[in-house]
Motif scaffolding. Sequence first.
Motif, PDB file in Angstrom:
ATOM      1  N   TYR A 133     -34.902 -10.212  95.433  1.00 44.97           N
ATOM      2  CA  TYR A 133     -35.899  -8.763  95.085  1.00 44.97           C
ATOM      3  C   TYR A 133     -35.228  -7.506  95.582  1.00 44.97           C
ATOM      4  N   ALA A 134     -35.768  -6.575  94.650  1.00 42.94           N
ATOM      5  CA  ALA A 134     -35.413  -5.311  95.112  1.00 42.94           C
ATOM      6  C   ALA A 134     -36.392  -4.753  96.274  1.00 42.94           C
ATOM      7  N   MET A 135     -36.056  -3.908  96.998  1.00 44.69           N
ATOM      8  CA  MET A 135     -36.955  -3.695  98.264  1.00 44.69           C
ATOM      9  C   MET A 135     -37.117  -1.992  98.235  1.00 44.69           C
ATOM     10  N   GLY A 136     -38.431  -1.704  98.682  1.00 46.63           N
ATOM     11  CA  GLY A 136     -38.622  -0.303  98.551  1.00 46.63           C
ATOM     12  C   GLY A 136     -39.481  -0.069  99.970  1.00 46.63           C
ATOM     13  N   TRP A 137     -39.238   1.313 100.415  1.00 49.70           N
ATOM     14  CA  TRP A 137     -40.035   1.741 101.574  1.00 49.70           C
ATOM     15  C   TRP A 137     -41.029   2.878 100.833  1.00 49.70           C
ATOM     16  N   GLY A 158     -55.237  10.703 104.305  1.00 55.75           N
ATOM     17  CA  GLY A 158     -55.858  11.470 103.172  1.00 55.75           C
ATOM     18  C   GLY A 158     -55.200  11.476 102.005  1.00 55.75           C
ATOM     19  N   LYS A 159     -53.901  11.149 102.200  1.00 52.66           N
ATOM     20  CA  LYS A 159     -52.762  11.112 100.771  1.00 52.66           C
ATOM     21  C   LYS A 159     -52.678   9.803 100.219  1.00 52.66           C
ATOM     22  N   GLU A 160     -52.304  10.036  98.808  1.00 49.16           N
ATOM     23  CA  GLU A 160     -51.814   8.900  98.311  1.00 49.16           C
ATOM     24  C   GLU A 160     -50.303   8.124  98.897  1.00 49.16           C
ATOM     25  N   ARG A 161     -50.387   7.077  98.637  1.00 48.13           N
ATOM     26  CA  ARG A 161     -49.095   6.295  99.326  1.00 48.13           C
ATOM     27  C   ARG A 161     -47.933   6.679  98.112  1.00 48.13           C
ATOM     28  N   GLU A 162     -46.969   7.300  98.789  1.00 47.46           N
ATOM     29  CA  GLU A 162     -45.791   7.676  98.185  1.00 47.46           C
ATOM     30  C   GLU A 162     -44.508   7.017  98.117  1.00 47.46           C
ATOM     31  N   PHE A 163     -43.504   7.128  97.444  1.00 52.92           N
ATOM     32  CA  PHE A 163     -42.262   6.523  97.288  1.00 52.92           C
ATOM     33  C   PHE A 163     -41.265   7.119  98.230  1.00 52.92           C
ATOM     34  N   SER A 219     -28.995  -6.342  95.273  1.00 48.45           N
ATOM     35  CA  SER A 219     -27.642  -6.594  95.759  1.00 48.45           C
ATOM     36  C   SER A 219     -27.177  -5.377  96.865  1.00 48.45           C
ATOM     37  N   GLY A 220     -27.853  -4.374  96.930  1.00 50.85           N
ATOM     38  CA  GLY A 220     -27.519  -3.227  97.779  1.00 50.85           C
ATOM     39  C   GLY A 220     -26.686  -2.374  97.007  1.00 50.85           C
ATOM     40  N   GLY A 221     -26.379  -2.842  95.798  1.00 52.23           N
ATOM     41  CA  GLY A 221     -25.368  -1.759  95.028  1.00 52.23           C
ATOM     42  C   GLY A 221     -26.024  -0.551  94.471  1.00 52.23           C
ATOM     43  N   SER A 222     -27.496  -0.367  94.323  1.00 56.54           N
ATOM     44  CA  SER A 222     -27.894   0.765  94.030  1.00 56.54           C
ATOM     45  C   SER A 222     -29.411   1.246  94.959  1.00 56.54           C
ATOM     46  N   THR A 223     -29.005   2.448  95.207  1.00 54.14           N
ATOM     47  CA  THR A 223     -30.208   2.978  96.183  1.00 54.14           C
ATOM     48  C   THR A 223     -30.716   4.268  95.320  1.00 54.14           C
ATOM     49  N   TYR A 224     -32.086   4.500  95.869  1.00 50.83           N
ATOM     50  CA  TYR A 224     -32.691   5.523  95.333  1.00 50.83           C
ATOM     51  C   TYR A 224     -33.580   6.193  96.325  1.00 50.83           C
ATOM     52  N   TYR A 225     -33.934   7.611  96.054  1.00 46.78           N
ATOM     53  CA  TYR A 225     -34.557   8.456  97.210  1.00 46.78           C
ATOM     54  C   TYR A 225     -35.409   9.252  96.720  1.00 46.78           C
ATOM     55  N   ALA A 226     -36.411   9.521  97.246  1.00 44.87           N
ATOM     56  CA  ALA A 226     -37.295  10.706  97.041  1.00 44.87           C
ATOM     57  C   ALA A 226     -36.654  12.158  97.438  1.00 44.87           C
ATOM     58  N   PHE A 271     -32.771  10.265 104.988  1.00 43.26           N
ATOM     59  CA  PHE A 271     -32.881   8.857 105.049  1.00 43.26           C
ATOM     60  C   PHE A 271     -31.940   8.100 104.348  1.00 43.26           C
ATOM     61  N   THR A 272     -31.636   6.855 104.842  1.00 42.52           N
ATOM     62  CA  THR A 272     -30.664   5.918 104.286  1.00 42.52           C
ATOM     63  C   THR A 272     -31.281   4.618 104.289  1.00 42.52           C
ATOM     64  N   ILE A 273     -31.359   4.052 103.090  1.00 41.41           N
ATOM     65  CA  ILE A 273     -31.746   2.572 103.004  1.00 41.41           C
ATOM     66  C   ILE A 273     -30.724   1.532 102.892  1.00 41.41           C
ATOM     67  N   SER A 274     -30.751   0.172 103.467  1.00 46.55           N
ATOM     68  CA  SER A 274     -29.844  -0.613 103.522  1.00 46.55           C
ATOM     69  C   SER A 274     -30.394  -1.698 103.681  1.00 46.55           C
ATOM     70  N   ARG A 275     -29.552  -2.947 103.281  1.00 52.35           N
ATOM     71  CA  ARG A 275     -30.138  -4.212 103.351  1.00 52.35           C
ATOM     72  C   ARG A 275     -29.137  -5.537 104.074  1.00 52.35           C
ATOM     73  N   ASP A 276     -29.471  -6.072 104.681  1.00 49.27           N
ATOM     74  CA  ASP A 276     -28.683  -7.312 105.166  1.00 49.27           C
ATOM     75  C   ASP A 276     -29.168  -8.748 104.443  1.00 49.27           C
TER      76      ASP A 276
END
Length: 123
Positions: free
Chosen positions: A32-36, A42-47, A54-61, A68-73
Motif C-alpha cells: 500500500y501507498a500511504m498518506g497523511w 470547519g475545514k475540509e480534510r487536506e493532503f 516502496s518508499g522510493g517516492s514521496t509527495y508533499y503539500a 515535514f518528512t514522511i517515511s515508512r518501515d
Amino acid sequence: QVQLVESGGGLVQAGGSLRLSCAASGRTFSSYAMGWFRQAPGKEREFVAAISWSGGSTYYADSVKGRFTISRDNAKNTVYLQMNSLKPEDTAVYYCAAGLDPTPEDRYEYDYWGQGTQVTVSS
C-alpha cells in the motif's frame, strides 16, 4: 483489510517538532501507498504527504514542504510523519490512510483510514 492506528500527536509550541506514527495491521502493508491528511475545525480534510509502497517516492503539500518528512518501515508496518518548525496553522487532526494505487493528494482514492491524532501548535 488494513487497520491503521495513529499516535504521537500532542501540544507543542510554535517552532517545535513532533513525530507521528501510524501502525498498520495486516500482512500486505508493503503493498500500500500511504498518506497523511489533516483536518482543522470547519475545514475540509487536506493532503499533507504521501509515500509509495516502496518508499522510493514521496509527495508533499506546498504548505509543509521543507518542514515535514514522511517515511515508512515496512518491516515494522509503520509510516511516520516527522514535523519540524511547526506553526499554529498546522493545528489539526492528522489522519493516515492506505491505498493500493492512489493519486497521492486525492483523499477519495485511499481505501483505509485511521481514527486520527490531534496536533495542537500554540503561538
